[in-house]
Design an enzyme around this catalytic site. Structure first.
Site, PDB file in Angstrom:
ATOM      1  N   ASP A  21      39.444  76.749  10.703  1.00  0.00           N
ATOM      2  CA  ASP A  21      39.685  74.805   9.857  1.00  0.00           C
ATOM      3  C   ASP A  21      39.741  75.094   8.717  1.00  0.00           C
ATOM      4  O   ASP A  21      39.066  76.070   7.983  1.00  0.00           O
ATOM      5  CB  ASP A  21      38.648  73.248  10.675  1.00  0.00           C
ATOM      6  CG  ASP A  21      39.463  72.576   9.779  1.00  0.00           C
ATOM      7  OD1 ASP A  21      40.090  71.867   9.921  1.00  0.00           O
ATOM      8  OD2 ASP A  21      38.174  71.688   9.184  1.00  0.00           O
TER       9      ASP A  21
ATOM     10  N   ASP B  55      39.946  71.759   5.364  1.00  0.00           N
ATOM     11  CA  ASP B  55      39.570  70.857   4.860  1.00  0.00           C
ATOM     12  C   ASP B  55      37.557  71.048   5.421  1.00  0.00           C
ATOM     13  O   ASP B  55      38.005  70.664   6.509  1.00  0.00           O
ATOM     14  CB  ASP B  55      40.012  69.880   5.199  1.00  0.00           C
ATOM     15  CG  ASP B  55      41.048  69.441   4.431  1.00  0.00           C
ATOM     16  OD1 ASP B  55      41.200  70.444   3.969  1.00  0.00           O
ATOM     17  OD2 ASP B  55      42.175  68.363   5.488  1.00  0.00           O
TER      18      ASP B  55
END
Ligand code: G6P
Ligand code: MG
Length: 218
Positions: A8, A10
């Site tokens: 991922d 962020d």
């Protein structure tokens, strides 16, 4: 054996989670809606539209007002991330990316963000990743498994041989729904469903991670 790692973006490789929060806060303030860090926790990893729906709750807005607010929040966010540099990579991120590459592990980004491509470029890691799955890649956002399944397909690695590294509850849920291994970064209340939970990527090595995963109860 794990042959692909899906990061991922962020809150995992860089702290853009903070900029998302500040951009939503600005919008909420302007709209006279109460919004704070606590409320922001629920927005981690979920799509822009779903985030706005949680912020406005049952306040009535027309579709065109909603579209305008989504565009406005994104404008604030894009302004904030314009100054991102490789220094904004979180501790441990580049070391792990380098090690995975040396070991021949395929690497993807799996982010719900439509700005992921730009952030990856600004962070200077575009050459380190084999694929980017972002907010344009699939219809169903996390916690649906679609984005991570798409990333695995891009890597040419079966889901069972993929590991997802996530900071959001919705992301861990999506990884498990995809039949993948999951490492959660952050407090157990948020990412406790993952096979392995760590505070951050700082000091994390591929050898160490594999050892922890092999001990994880499935
Ligand atoms: C990531 C972030 C979320 C954000 C979403 C959409 O998943 O964790 O906070 O809302 O991406 O990002 P975007 O840049 O498309 O608004
Ligand atoms: Mg995240």
């Amino acid at each position: 054996p794990i042959h692909g790692v899906i990061f991922d973006l962020d809150g995992v490789l860089t702290d853009t989670a903070e900029y998302h929060y500040l951009a939503w806060r600005k919008l909420a303030d302007e709209e006279g809606i109460e919004f704070n860090r606590g409320a922001n926790e629920a927005l981690r990893g979920i799509s822009r539209r779903a985030s706005l729906m949680l912020i406005i709750k049952n306040k009535k807005y027309s579709e065109s007002q909603i579209q305008a607010m989504l565009a406005r929040k994104n404008r604030y966010y894009v302004e904030m991330i314009a100054n991102i540099t490789p220094k904004d990579l979180l501790p441990g991120a580049i070391a792990l990316l380098d090690e995975l590459r040396q070991q021949g592990i395929k690497i993807a980004i799996g982010s719900a963000s439509k700005n992921a491509q730009m952030v990856v470029e600004r962070l200077g890691i575009a050459d380190q990743v084999d694929a980017i799955a972002d907010g344009y890649s699939v219809q169903q956002p996390k916690p649906a498994p679609d984005l991570f399944l798409y990333a695995a397909e891009q890597l040419g690695v079966p889901p069972k041989q993929c590991l997802v590294i996530e900071d959001a509850a919705a992301g861990i849920e999506a990884a498990l729904a995809a039949g993948m291994w999951a490492v959660g970064l952050g407090p157990c209340e948020r990412v406790g469903a993952a096979h392995v939970v760590l505070p951050s990527l700082a000091g994390v090595t591929w050898a160490g991670l594999q050892a922890q995963l092999s001990k994880a109860v499935v």
